[in-house]
Design an enzyme around this catalytic site. Structure first.
Site, PDB file in Angstrom:
ATOM      1  N   GLU A 160       5.696   4.534   7.869  1.00 43.76           N
ATOM      2  CA  GLU A 160       4.288   4.048   7.512  1.00 43.76           C
ATOM      3  C   GLU A 160       3.566   5.361   7.100  1.00 43.76           C
ATOM      4  O   GLU A 160       2.707   5.091   5.900  1.00 43.76           O
ATOM      5  CB  GLU A 160       3.528   3.208   8.612  1.00 43.76           C
ATOM      6  CG  GLU A 160       2.440   2.580   7.887  1.00 43.76           C
ATOM      7  CD  GLU A 160       1.480   1.902   8.930  1.00 43.76           C
ATOM      8  OE1 GLU A 160       2.014   1.179   9.646  1.00 43.76           O
ATOM      9  OE2 GLU A 160       0.238   2.191   8.790  1.00 43.76           O
TER      10      GLU A 160
ATOM     11  N   HIS B 172       6.468  -1.585   6.635  1.00 41.54           N
ATOM     12  CA  HIS B 172       5.834  -0.229   6.810  1.00 41.54           C
ATOM     13  C   HIS B 172       5.481   0.333   5.346  1.00 41.54           C
ATOM     14  O   HIS B 172       4.577   1.049   5.345  1.00 41.54           O
ATOM     15  CB  HIS B 172       6.735   0.811   7.285  1.00 41.54           C
ATOM     16  CG  HIS B 172       7.300   0.414   8.856  1.00 41.54           C
ATOM     17  ND1 HIS B 172       6.199   0.142   9.854  1.00 41.54           N
ATOM     18  CD2 HIS B 172       8.433   0.590   9.619  1.00 41.54           C
ATOM     19  CE1 HIS B 172       6.975   0.099  10.809  1.00 41.54           C
ATOM     20  NE2 HIS B 172       8.058   0.481  10.927  1.00 41.54           N
TER      21      HIS B 172
HETATM   22  S1  SF4 Z   1      -0.539  -3.898   9.485  1.00 42.12           S
HETATM   23 FE1  SF4 Z   1       1.375  -3.348  10.634  1.00 42.12          FE
HETATM   24  S2  SF4 Z   1       0.629  -4.359  12.752  1.00 42.12           S
HETATM   25 FE2  SF4 Z   1      -0.478  -5.094  11.350  1.00 42.12          FE
HETATM   26  S3  SF4 Z   1       0.273  -7.220  10.738  1.00 42.12           S
HETATM   27 FE3  SF4 Z   1       0.897  -5.498   9.066  1.00 42.12          FE
HETATM   28  S4  SF4 Z   1       2.874  -4.763   9.983  1.00 42.12           S
HETATM   29 FE4  SF4 Z   1       2.035  -5.815  11.650  1.00 42.12          FE
END
Ligand code: SF4
Length: 287
Positions: free
Chosen positions: A130, A74
């Site tokens: 995040e 995140h």
């Molecule tokens: S952006 Fe988020 S959902 Fe996409 S690969 Fe990375 S951790 Fe996984």
């Protein structure tokens, strides 16, 4: 009764990468302190903890001077990295590269918008790790929105730079962008930039999941109880197939679900490990 595993299920690239990093450290006998739960999945977390992973909070950092701390997929706001450096803590940075790129883009937008008064708006879950990392890259002044209820937080007469948390649903994001544009038009302003920041590992799953949910009599969806992405992807399954059930592990399975079923599809969130989905499928086969 045929049991099929969704070929698209299993960890997303970012989570997979973070877990591999942690496992490499643990296998080398190094202690790993992870800032927050690495993945929203209790079964996977219990497994990592049994191998020695310790989950910590920001409050624990001063006591970990000189140790190695992991930043999960995140990501974290810049202040955290500063604090880690000041404490002499080695950072094991497992921030997903897609999240890092988004943080940089938000930061550039924030810096270039300071003079024009542009508002950085983030479509995401308030309090999500995040989102905290993204907001930190916007000087912690980003406006966090989740639905039309939050429209009152924005000034539609001023420029808006819209971003999304990577794991939000693409359809909801599109609707949010359209709603904002409509209000801005009413205010005589068209200076809106909508950044495509929903991760393809998430947005690509929904259409594939719709077909998968339609192909089976019963859908068993495996996900953590606190997984935002799991809740969204499950809602996609449920809207296509009423006989969709959300479970965290095999103990949640009710044999009655399969009474009239010829085919069962097993799938899960991007934070659900492939091995757990396989375990659930094997369990249903034995039933
Ligand atoms: S952006 Fe988020 S959902 Fe996409 S690969 Fe990375 S951790 Fe996984």
């Amino acid at each position: 009764m045929k049991v099929t595993i969704d070929p698209e299920s299993g960890f997303c690239f970012g989570v997979d990468r973070a877990i591999q990093k942690a496992e490499t450290e643990l296998e080398a006998g190094n202690p790993v302190f992870c800032l927050g739960e690495m993945v929203h999945n209790k079964v996977q977390m219990d497994l990592l903890k049994s191998k020695g992973l310790k989950v910590i909070t920001h409050n624990d950092l001063p006591a970990l001077k000189g140790q190695k701390v992991m930043v999960r997929a995140h990501g974290e706001p810049p202040e955290t990295f500063k604090q880690l450096q000041e404490l002499g803590i080695t950072v094991l940075n497992a921030t997903c590269p897609i999240v890092t790129k988004l943080q940089q883009k938000i930061n550039e937008s924030f810096l270039s918008g300071e003079s024009s008064g542009a508002q950085i708006v983030i479509y995401g879950k308030p309090g999500h790790a995040e989102v905290a990392g993204l907001n930190g890259n916007a000087g912690n002044v980003a406006i966090i929105v989740n639905s039309e209820i939050d429209f009152g937080k924005m000034d539609f007469s001023k420029p808006i730079r819209l971003f999304s948390q990577t794991t939000m649903d693409a359809e909801g994001y599109q609707m949010m962008g359209e709603g904002i544009l409509e209000r801005m038009n009413e205010a005589g302003n068209t200076d809106l930039v909508i950044n495509k920041s929903v991760c393809r590992q998430v947005s690509g799953r929904a259409p594939a999941l719709r077909s998968f949910a339609n192909e089976h009599d019963v859908i068993v969806f495996v996900g953590g109880s606190n997984s935002a992405n799991g809740a969204y992807l499950f809602s996609v399954c449920k809207s296509e197939n009423i006989n969709s059930f959300y479970i965290s592990n095999t103990e949640d399975i009710d044999i009655k679900w399969f009474e009239n079923a010829n085919s069962v599809g097993v799938t899960g969130a991007t934070s659900t490990p492939g091995w757990l989905i396989k375990q659930v499928a094997e369990f249903i086969k034995r039933l």
